[in-house]
Scaffold this active site. Structure first.
Site, short mmCIF file in Angstrom:
data_model
loop_
_atom_site.label_atom_id
_atom_site.label_comp_id
_atom_site.label_asym_id
_atom_site.label_seq_id
_atom_site.Cartn_x
_atom_site.Cartn_y
_atom_site.Cartn_z
N SER A 1 0.78 -1.43 0.10
CA SER A 1 -0.13 0.13 -0.29
C SER A 1 1.09 0.61 -0.25
CB SER A 1 -0.72 0.38 0.92
OG SER A 1 -1.40 1.07 1.06
N LYS B 1 -2.73 9.25 -8.22
CA LYS B 1 -3.08 8.63 -7.38
C LYS B 1 -4.31 8.01 -8.12
CE LYS B 1 -3.23 6.60 -2.67
NZ LYS B 1 -4.56 5.56 -3.15
N ARG C 1 -5.76 -7.36 -5.05
CA ARG C 1 -4.66 -7.31 -3.72
C ARG C 1 -4.79 -8.32 -2.89
NH1 ARG C 1 -2.96 -1.37 -1.38
NH2 ARG C 1 -4.85 -1.67 -0.13
N CYS D 1 -47.49 25.88 -13.52
CA CYS D 1 -48.77 26.35 -14.15
C CYS D 1 -49.54 25.51 -14.15
CB CYS D 1 -48.55 26.24 -16.05
SG CYS D 1 -48.36 24.96 -16.77
N CYS E 1 -45.27 26.58 -21.04
CA CYS E 1 -45.90 26.21 -19.68
C CYS E 1 -44.71 27.68 -19.55
CB CYS E 1 -44.77 25.05 -18.99
SG CYS E 1 -44.86 25.55 -17.13
S1 IVH Z 1 2.03 2.76 -6.15
C1 IVH Z 1 4.67 -0.32 -4.20
N1 IVH Z 1 1.15 4.24 -8.13
O1 IVH Z 1 -2.75 3.72 -4.27
C2 IVH Z 1 3.88 0.65 -4.92
N2 IVH Z 1 -0.69 2.93 -6.30
O2 IVH Z 1 -3.40 3.75 -1.86
C3 IVH Z 1 2.49 0.43 -4.99
N3 IVH Z 1 -2.87 3.62 -6.72
O3 IVH Z 1 -2.49 -0.44 -3.12
C4 IVH Z 1 1.51 1.73 -5.41
N4 IVH Z 1 -2.32 5.37 -8.36
O4 IVH Z 1 -3.84 0.65 -5.68
C5 IVH Z 1 1.07 3.49 -6.71
N5 IVH Z 1 0.12 6.37 -9.06
C6 IVH Z 1 0.10 4.69 -8.46
C7 IVH Z 1 -0.87 4.74 -7.84
C8 IVH Z 1 -1.21 3.94 -6.71
C9 IVH Z 1 -2.96 4.86 -7.17
C10 IVH Z 1 -2.96 2.85 -5.89
C11 IVH Z 1 -2.35 1.16 -5.12
C12 IVH Z 1 -1.74 1.31 -3.74
C13 IVH Z 1 -3.04 2.04 -3.52
C14 IVH Z 1 -2.50 3.31 -2.18
#
Ligand code: IVH
Length: 693
Positions: free
Chosen positions: A100, A133, A154, A424, A443
């Site tokens: 994560s 993200k 995941r 109306c 109307c």
């Molecule tokens: S990198 C080891 N890059 O965000 C690197 N994650 O909140 C781990 N996510 O589990 C992830 N956009 O599902 C990475 N550009 C991005 C991302 C991204 C979305 C998600 C992904 C991760 C989660 C964490």
């Protein structure tokens, strides 16, 4: 405008994100853990949760803070330090843990995170890579000799669920790579805004409930098997196993080369930045672009770009130390549906609009949201009082997506659908999904003609509801300017219109032609400009030409008009430009204005007249010289005579005009010892101000 929004700064910092009170007891801590575990379980099961993202993040931060203070009380089920909050496990082991990301919520938090990383490395980070993200679900896609063989969720980060069956429907996830490689792509699967719309259209067409929001839609779709319809998704790759030695930006370029979809082709493309200041700038850019992106993002990810930096920093059990998510405020929030309003548009479409308990979404206070159409309300099974998911993507009008049925208390009420056109009063054509007044565009015309002919406006005797409907239906009148070109012959073609009635109506219209500017302005029906305000505007500007030339700033110079109202008036004047041209051509609106009523808090118009300094309330039926006056006209009269009109009796009231059948207001005035006069006595008091029309 169907959305009332109050813009605040585009990006929020930690202080403005939802922050529950600190946990002060073991019970509160245990409660918070239980809530977070439940929310994470729901989120990872089907993407839904009764907690918004911001609320979840804030809750977990409160749990973390408590655990730092009381390390020996940490509960084993606590979501902290676990991938997916410990919510799910899958059955296919991952080739390497799917981690994560740690979160930061402000520029300052990002700076201290980066400083920590550089301390650990003992040198500055060589370069950063900044990318969106993506707000979807993480998947791992395995390729053997360039062919897609397996797709996994995941799960708990160590093992995931096999969702290979769903791969067909995922755009951007190639079945065959451009080269015969053994690699694993990692990335996010989501529904773009367009795919979300399509998905909900196809779902509702099949009698299924619509997805609450894109992420739950993506989660549900990836797991679903044997659906009678297809929902398309999109994949974005953000990393890979099996392609060593490439810095992050180069890796993304390579993945694109191999045929995978990446954010490189989007406006929010990943960017390599030499310094953290540059990275911060790119974060701001991506945040600002958020509204315009065709997919949802819930933050911006900042990664150390160089392989050496990544390897030396390494990873913890939950997240890498070389990457962090700068979270943005959630675009989904849960709030309460307070009421449903039905508004009639220009074409007669009767559109429902949700009135919400105000909720801040991405820095904007949302009070209203669209509800599409009645069928949609029924399909969603919405009820007044429901907790609902509200979705707002940038400048898109907020939408109510779905009720949280599990949160119902039993006090929710069904939504009442209108039986007649709310504008109306005529019938509603319900044969299409979108309901429409049977008069269609007419109307609006009928309603505006009736309003304009009213006593406080042009005061055209003999032009009531029935005649207005006849004139519009016969195609003789489409706006109020058309009234002034009506001929005797045309009127005589109408049902039940004799010669005398026609002549009387024409004479009444002729009289109306020279009504003073304030009444003509009032007849336009511009929002927020009733009788009193129209008088002030007319007196302030003196002519329709000057009113039309006024900008918002000039209008805000009129007593009682704030900047917000001024902007509305300017916009509505633009809307009625053609009508105003037509009226001018007929010489309507050129007569001088009636004197303006002094504004309550006016400094340049000192109060004068027999009621100066008085606060007057009117109750009961007016008689004698006042018999014909509407309540509105009474209030105008009071203001002309220098008093202040009010609708309720209070300690501040100095005079009560009590007509026949005066009830509780009279009793209250007696109790407070307030002076009470009859309408006749009052007429004498204000005699000099009675005749102005
Ligand atoms: S990198 C080891 N890059 O965000 C690197 N994650 O909140 C781990 N996510 O589990 C992830 N956009 O599902 C990475 N550009 C991005 C991302 C991204 C979305 C998600 C992904 C991760 C989660 C964490």
């Amino acid at each position: 405008m169907s959305v009332r929004v109050a813009m605040m700064a585009g990006m929020k910092d930690a202080a403005t994100m939802a922050s529950p009170a600190a946990l002060t007891s073991p019970e509160a801590y245990a409660d918070a853990v239980a809530t977070a575990v439940r929310a994470a379980a729901a989120y990872y099961a089907d993407g839904d949760t009764p907690l918004g993202d911001d609320e979840y993040d804030a809750l977990v931060r409160a749990v973390e803070a408590y655990e730092r203070e009381h390390p020996d009380e940490v509960l084993p089920e606590s979501p902290t330090g676990k991938v997916a909050g410990g919510a799910v496990v899958g059955d296919v082991p991952h080739s390497a843990p799917m981690l994560s990301l740690d979160n930061v919520f402000s520029a300052e938090e990002l700076e201290s995170w980066a400083a920590g990383l550089e301390r650990r490395l003992g040198r500055p980070v060589a370069a950063w890579c900044v990318e969106p993200k993506l707000d979807g679900l993480a998947v791992a896609a395995r390729y053997r000799s360039g062919r897609l063989t397996q797709v996994l969720t995941r799960g708990d980060g160590l093992a995931g669920e096999d969702i290979t069956h769903a791969a067909d429907a995922v755009l951007g996830l190639p079945v065959q790579l451009a080269e015969p490689l053994d690699i694993e792509l990692r990335g996010e699967v989501l529904l773009t805004h367009e795919q979300f719309e399509q998905a909900n259209a196809v779902r509702t067409a099949h009698g299924a409930t619509p997805f609450a929001h894109p992420r739950s839609g993506a989660a549900g779709t990836l797991r679903a098997k044997d659906r009678p319809y297809r929902v398309e998704l999109t994949f974005f790759a953000y990393s890979a196993l099996g392609l060593p030695g490439l810095g992050h930006a180069d890796l993304l370029a390579r993945l694109a080369e191999l045929g995978a979809n990446t954010a490189v082709t989007t406006d929010a493309a990943p960017r390599r930045c030499a310094t953290l200041a540059e990275a911060q700038q790119r974060i701001d850019e991506i945040a600002a672009l958020r509204a315009a992106l065709p997919f949802g993002i819930d933050g911006v990810v900042v990664k150390a770009d160089a392989v050496a930096d990544q390897e030396e920093a390494g990873s913890g059990s939950r997240a890498p130390r070389w990457a962090v998510a700068r979270k943005l405020q959630a675009q989904h929030k849960v709030t309460r549906l307070l009421a449903v309003e039905w508004n009639v548009g220009r074409t007669g479409i009767i559109a429902p609009r949700a009135v919400l308990e105000p909720v801040v979404i991405d820095g904007v206070t949302v009070t209203y949201a669209t509800l599409h159409n009645p069928a949609d309300i029924e399909r969603r099974g919405l009820m007044i009082g429901d907790q609902v998911f509200v979705y707002r993507a940038g400048d898109v009008i907020p939408r109510v997506e779905a009720p949280l049925v599990d949160e119902r208390t039993g006090d929710e009420q069904p939504i009442a659908f209108p039986e007649v056109c709310p504008r109306c009063g005529d019938a509603i054509d319900t044969s299409e999904q979108r309901w429409r007044c049977v008069r269609g565009r007419g109307c609006q015309a009928v309603a505006s003609v009736i309003y304009a002919a009213g006593r406080d406006q042009l005061d055209i005797e003999g032009l009531g509801g029935t005649r207005a409907v006849q004139l519009v239906e016969a195609g003789l009148v489409s706006d109020i300017a058309d009234l002034f070109t009506l001929t005797r012959e045309q009127l005589l073609t109408l049902d039940r219109m004799g010669e005398t009635s026609a002549d009387n109506l024409l004479a009444a219209i002729e009289t109306a032609r020279s009504r003073p500017l304030n009444r003509v302005f009032c007849a336009l029906g511009i929002r927020g400009t009733g009788r009193t305000m129209s008088r002030r505007i007319a007196a302030h500007f003196g002519s329709m030409v000057a009113i039309r030339a006024a900008d918002a700033e000039a209008l805000a110079g009129v007593d009682g008009i704030g900047v917000e109202k001024a902007a509305v008036i300017v916009a509505e004047l633009v809307d009625v430009a053609t009508l105003l041209d037509k009226l001018a051509a007929q010489g309507v609106g050129t007569a001088v204005s009636e004197p303006a009523a002094p504004a309550a808090a006016s400094t340049d118009a000192p109060e004068a007249g027999p009621l100066a300094g008085q606060s007057v309330v009117v109750t009961g039926a007016m008689t004698g010289a006042l018999a014909d006056l509407s309540r509105n006209a009474m209030n105008e009269l009071i203001e002309r005579a220098g008093g202040k009109a009010s609708s309720s009796v209070s300690k501040r009231t100095t005079l009560l005009v009590a007509g026949e059948k005066a009830g509780s207001k009279r009793a209250k005035a007696e109790e407070l010892g307030i002076r009470i006069v009859t309408p006749e006595e009052f007429a004498v008091l204000v005699a000099d101000h009675l005749d102005v029309d």
